[in-house]
Motif scaffolding. Sequence first.
Motif, PDB file in Angstrom:
ATOM      1  N   ILE A 147      39.860-102.002  24.242  1.00 39.25           N
ATOM      2  CA  ILE A 147      39.892-100.539  24.177  1.00 39.25           C
ATOM      3  C   ILE A 147      41.255-100.011  24.599  1.00 39.25           C
ATOM      4  O   ILE A 147      41.842 -99.150  23.939  1.00 39.25           O
ATOM      5  CB  ILE A 147      38.769 -99.950  25.057  1.00 39.25           C
ATOM      6  CG1 ILE A 147      37.401-100.483  24.581  1.00 39.25           C
ATOM      7  CG2 ILE A 147      38.800 -98.433  25.022  1.00 39.25           C
ATOM      8  CD1 ILE A 147      36.250-100.117  25.507  1.00 39.25           C
ATOM      9  N   ASN A 148      41.741-100.503  25.711  1.00 36.44           N
ATOM     10  CA  ASN A 148      43.092-100.188  26.186  1.00 36.44           C
ATOM     11  C   ASN A 148      43.536-101.318  27.104  1.00 36.44           C
ATOM     12  O   ASN A 148      42.899-102.377  27.143  1.00 36.44           O
ATOM     13  CB  ASN A 148      43.136 -98.811  26.887  1.00 36.44           C
ATOM     14  CG  ASN A 148      42.113 -98.708  28.012  1.00 36.44           C
ATOM     15  OD1 ASN A 148      41.893 -99.653  28.766  1.00 36.44           O
ATOM     16  ND2 ASN A 148      41.466 -97.547  28.112  1.00 36.44           N
ATOM     17  N   ASP A 149      44.600-101.113  27.835  1.00 34.49           N
ATOM     18  CA  ASP A 149      45.106-102.184  28.692  1.00 34.49           C
ATOM     19  C   ASP A 149      44.139-102.551  29.806  1.00 34.49           C
ATOM     20  O   ASP A 149      44.243-103.645  30.376  1.00 34.49           O
ATOM     21  CB  ASP A 149      46.452-101.768  29.310  1.00 34.49           C
ATOM     22  CG  ASP A 149      47.562-101.710  28.285  1.00 34.49           C
ATOM     23  OD1 ASP A 149      47.383-102.310  27.205  1.00 34.49           O
ATOM     24  OD2 ASP A 149      48.585-101.050  28.546  1.00 34.49           O
ATOM     25  N   ASP A 150      43.194-101.670  30.127  1.00 40.33           N
ATOM     26  CA  ASP A 150      42.303-101.891  31.263  1.00 40.33           C
ATOM     27  C   ASP A 150      40.897-102.335  30.859  1.00 40.33           C
ATOM     28  O   ASP A 150      40.235-103.046  31.622  1.00 40.33           O
ATOM     29  CB  ASP A 150      42.192-100.607  32.100  1.00 40.33           C
ATOM     30  CG  ASP A 150      43.535-100.132  32.615  1.00 40.33           C
ATOM     31  OD1 ASP A 150      44.467-100.961  32.665  1.00 40.33           O
ATOM     32  OD2 ASP A 150      43.651 -98.936  32.946  1.00 40.33           O
ATOM     33  N   TRP A 151      40.442-101.895  29.715  1.00 43.23           N
ATOM     34  CA  TRP A 151      39.047-102.105  29.351  1.00 43.23           C
ATOM     35  C   TRP A 151      38.924-102.939  28.076  1.00 43.23           C
ATOM     36  O   TRP A 151      39.700-102.785  27.132  1.00 43.23           O
ATOM     37  CB  TRP A 151      38.334-100.768  29.130  1.00 43.23           C
ATOM     38  CG  TRP A 151      38.135 -99.975  30.376  1.00 43.23           C
ATOM     39  CD1 TRP A 151      38.973 -99.030  30.894  1.00 43.23           C
ATOM     40  CD2 TRP A 151      37.040-100.084  31.282  1.00 43.23           C
ATOM     41  NE1 TRP A 151      38.463 -98.529  32.068  1.00 43.23           N
ATOM     42  CE2 TRP A 151      37.269 -99.156  32.337  1.00 43.23           C
ATOM     43  CE3 TRP A 151      35.884-100.854  31.311  1.00 43.23           C
ATOM     44  CZ2 TRP A 151      36.393 -98.987  33.396  1.00 43.23           C
ATOM     45  CZ3 TRP A 151      35.000-100.687  32.369  1.00 43.23           C
ATOM     46  CH2 TRP A 151      35.253 -99.773  33.400  1.00 43.23           C
ATOM     47  N   GLY A 152      37.896-103.791  28.067  1.00 44.72           N
ATOM     48  CA  GLY A 152      37.572-104.578  26.889  1.00 44.72           C
ATOM     49  C   GLY A 152      36.075-104.556  26.639  1.00 44.72           C
ATOM     50  O   GLY A 152      35.265-104.510  27.581  1.00 44.72           O
ATOM     51  N   PHE A 153      35.699-104.578  25.367  1.00 42.76           N
ATOM     52  CA  PHE A 153      34.290-104.518  24.979  1.00 42.76           C
ATOM     53  C   PHE A 153      33.955-105.733  24.122  1.00 42.76           C
ATOM     54  O   PHE A 153      34.740-106.143  23.263  1.00 42.76           O
ATOM     55  CB  PHE A 153      34.016-103.224  24.198  1.00 42.76           C
ATOM     56  CG  PHE A 153      32.633-103.148  23.607  1.00 42.76           C
ATOM     57  CD1 PHE A 153      31.546-102.787  24.386  1.00 42.76           C
ATOM     58  CD2 PHE A 153      32.416-103.443  22.261  1.00 42.76           C
ATOM     59  CE1 PHE A 153      30.265-102.704  23.844  1.00 42.76           C
ATOM     60  CE2 PHE A 153      31.149-103.372  21.705  1.00 42.76           C
ATOM     61  CZ  PHE A 153      30.071-103.002  22.500  1.00 42.76           C
ATOM     62  N   LYS A 154      32.770-106.288  24.339  1.00 43.34           N
ATOM     63  CA  LYS A 154      32.317-107.436  23.559  1.00 43.34           C
ATOM     64  C   LYS A 154      30.843-107.263  23.222  1.00 43.34           C
ATOM     65  O   LYS A 154      30.038-106.901  24.088  1.00 43.34           O
ATOM     66  CB  LYS A 154      32.525-108.736  24.347  1.00 43.34           C
ATOM     67  CG  LYS A 154      32.156-110.002  23.582  1.00 43.34           C
ATOM     68  CD  LYS A 154      32.487-111.241  24.417  1.00 43.34           C
ATOM     69  CE  LYS A 154      32.222-112.521  23.647  1.00 43.34           C
ATOM     70  NZ  LYS A 154      32.585-113.724  24.449  1.00 43.34           N
ATOM     71  N   TYR A 155      30.506-107.527  21.960  1.00 48.95           N
ATOM     72  CA  TYR A 155      29.114-107.452  21.512  1.00 48.95           C
ATOM     73  C   TYR A 155      28.777-108.748  20.787  1.00 48.95           C
ATOM     74  O   TYR A 155      29.491-109.171  19.875  1.00 48.95           O
ATOM     75  CB  TYR A 155      28.912-106.253  20.596  1.00 48.95           C
ATOM     76  CG  TYR A 155      27.566-106.234  19.892  1.00 48.95           C
ATOM     77  CD1 TYR A 155      26.383-106.237  20.622  1.00 48.95           C
ATOM     78  CD2 TYR A 155      27.482-106.218  18.504  1.00 48.95           C
ATOM     79  CE1 TYR A 155      25.145-106.220  19.984  1.00 48.95           C
ATOM     80  CE2 TYR A 155      26.253-106.199  17.855  1.00 48.95           C
ATOM     81  CZ  TYR A 155      25.088-106.201  18.604  1.00 48.95           C
ATOM     82  OH  TYR A 155      23.870-106.198  17.963  1.00 48.95           O
ATOM     83  N   VAL A 156      27.680-109.378  21.210  1.00 51.74           N
ATOM     84  CA  VAL A 156      27.227-110.627  20.593  1.00 51.74           C
ATOM     85  C   VAL A 156      25.780-110.446  20.160  1.00 51.74           C
ATOM     86  O   VAL A 156      24.918-110.108  20.972  1.00 51.74           O
ATOM     87  CB  VAL A 156      27.318-111.816  21.576  1.00 51.74           C
ATOM     88  CG1 VAL A 156      26.862-113.101  20.885  1.00 51.74           C
ATOM     89  CG2 VAL A 156      28.731-111.974  22.119  1.00 51.74           C
ATOM     90  N   THR A 157      25.522-110.650  18.884  1.00 52.75           N
ATOM     91  CA  THR A 157      24.153-110.637  18.385  1.00 52.75           C
ATOM     92  C   THR A 157      23.892-111.961  17.689  1.00 52.75           C
ATOM     93  O   THR A 157      24.786-112.529  17.051  1.00 52.75           O
ATOM     94  CB  THR A 157      23.913-109.464  17.416  1.00 52.75           C
ATOM     95  OG1 THR A 157      22.545-109.487  16.982  1.00 52.75           O
ATOM     96  CG2 THR A 157      24.814-109.543  16.199  1.00 52.75           C
ATOM     97  N   ALA A 158      22.680-112.479  17.829  1.00 53.34           N
ATOM     98  CA  ALA A 158      22.384-113.805  17.288  1.00 53.34           C
ATOM     99  C   ALA A 158      20.916-113.920  16.926  1.00 53.34           C
ATOM    100  O   ALA A 158      20.050-113.264  17.522  1.00 53.34           O
ATOM    101  CB  ALA A 158      22.758-114.884  18.302  1.00 53.34           C
TER     102      ALA A 158
END
Length: 735
Positions: free
Chosen positions: A310-321
């Motif tokens: 998202i920016n230098d500080d935040w990250g997003f991860k989505y895993v569907t299976a």
Amino acid sequence: MKRKQLSLAIGLTLSLAALQAQAQQAPSAVPTEDEAVTLDAIQVTARKREETLQEVPVAVTAFTPETIDKLNIRDIGDLDAQVPNLTIYAARGSSSTVTAYIRGVGQSDPLWGVDPGVGIYLDDVYIARPQGALLDVFDVDRVEVLRGPQGTLYGKNTIGGAIKYISRGLSAETEGTASITVGSFNQMDVKAAIGGSFGGNDALRGRLSVASLSRDGFGENTVTNQDVSDKEILALRGQLGAYVTEDFNLQFAFDWLDDQSGVRGAQMLAPNRFVPTAPPMSDRYDVRNGMPNINDTSLQGISATANWRINDDWGFKYVTAKRESDTETNIDFDTTQVPIADVKAFYSDEQVSHELQLNYDAGGRSRGVMGLYLFDGEAGGQVLNNFFGLLFGDTQGKVYTESVAVYADWTFDINERLHLDLGARWTDEDKRADVLNRGYSDGTYTTPVSVVADFDKTINFTNLSPKVSLGYQVTDDILVYGLATRGFKSGGYNIRAQATAVPRSAEPFDDEVVDSFEVGAKMAFLDQRLFLNLSAFHNKYEDIQLSVFTSYDSNNDGTNDAFFGDFTNAGSGTVNGVEVEYQWLPTRNWLISGNLAFLDAKYDEFIYAGLNIADEQEFTNAPEFSGAINVEYRTELARGGNLSARVGYSYQDDVVATTEIVRTGAVPITQDGYGLLNAGVIWDTGGPWSFSLQGSNLTDKEYRTTGYNINAALGVLTGFYGPPRQFSLSARYAF
């Protein structure tokens, strides 16, 4: 089919080799005498963020591809001796169904409705059922084994720990491998992988890997001359990635496995009184089974992962299976031609999971991860029982699981050396069991004559699993930590219930809980040439779930003349232990590594027939002492390349391999202390080729891993044994 599968893998291997021959090759780097001799710290994601192994305040062991090759790890069952207090093996009659225990905590019953105690993950996706979960190792980036409850970050059913299998990632450059292994018992393993970008566009990448694994049986059915304890597996994995921008990418993956290995051979440990003409056989793998040699498992899974910075500080991860599997197996408990206890079982399951993670790291004094996890699973099947050719019955139904969890794990830097880690996970789960168990008039199972259980019930479980950890960086090379955490294993219903004769068997059993308290240290000495990791733990284990065979009075004459598979919360226990892991480079040529483990597991309470029989019972798969040492010599060759030779020895103290109620006279199947000797030589040519010669169980030690004890009712007392002495020769081509 076997020849077709093998031809496919060989064809792919040769195609990869031909493709590579057209590409320009760069010689692999060979260390020089002037280079520093140090140990490398492995990158892991034990806390769902990238860190080095030596800076994570968690008891975790990690294996790189190079280590996996040198230790001759062919499937995750070979990790057993290389991880402190880990016991993992193929479950009784199957080749790919897993039984796993860590620190004395696990589960050996593979039936639907019973959850494992050690969580197994394939590329961030939880594998809910044990069938097919004894993963073969190919095209792997690393394997991580986390010891102790992992309830905060990994949720339910990681009460003993977690095993994470991480496949090799997507590279922008075209690269791959092809290998062939031949060995004892006509072993023929072919593995191949290729990956890279499409059309010179680094934004679109893919990878495909395949493995054909085959071997003749360790034994045979002496009546039919068919192999038993053989191996015939075909596995396939694929990945596709779209790197849309530097901050956003989508990755898709699929995996498929077809296991047509035969049943595993079991040896009679005592004559069966109902078949006096069939005494125990001399070979520990040979059988006289009357049932057909069927033990087939197929599984497949697909997943999609979105990563967004998202920016230098935040990250997003989505895993569907989504994952599903089907198993058909014949279990000839008595191992004779007479149908004393012949069982045909069908298992099937489906699961869909979603996980959303939000990671924060601004380079300041706090960082962490929080997430939401959703799981929807359906597992079921039918088990057809034939006792003495006179009594016929089945166990059938399904278990539906819906689970929601939220979690967070955050690290705070109190100062430059002192770090506080706080975490918690809240889980809400509904488990519904639809059970119909009946008796039949004959072996066609078409005409019911009785109903022993018929219910459709739902129970809800909620759990809060907190964690607090305090780490202190004594020096740049020494970390000490203290940890308190909780894990839980989901409760449910006994699918084998005999509700008519034993009404309580249709009532739910509670979830298990482990509260763990641990102190540890991760240390590097001698300019990073010696790694020494220590941990000591105290676990309080409550509402222990146990699967045992229970006798009952079927005709009200005052005599217990029948039995069923009972599943209850037996009581509580205390588990204390110490673990040591070490790596030492005394010179640039020698590497010494291994582990030591001490375990003291005792029941505090074990309620049976209204009495506390804790003093009479022992924990399953909990040896008091175990350890391993590997000594490796490495040298460079005058014409380039290098040669490494390894000798390894592992030892395990005596262990109880099955759970039995001693008071009923059912003595547990045990294995005395034993050691295994292994060795290997690997020649890296300095170019694309490498060759290895491996030997395992060089002294051909006989050792039991598990068995069946139904002696009182059926005269069955059998043991399943680990593999015999084996040799293999491998050639590998990398580009």
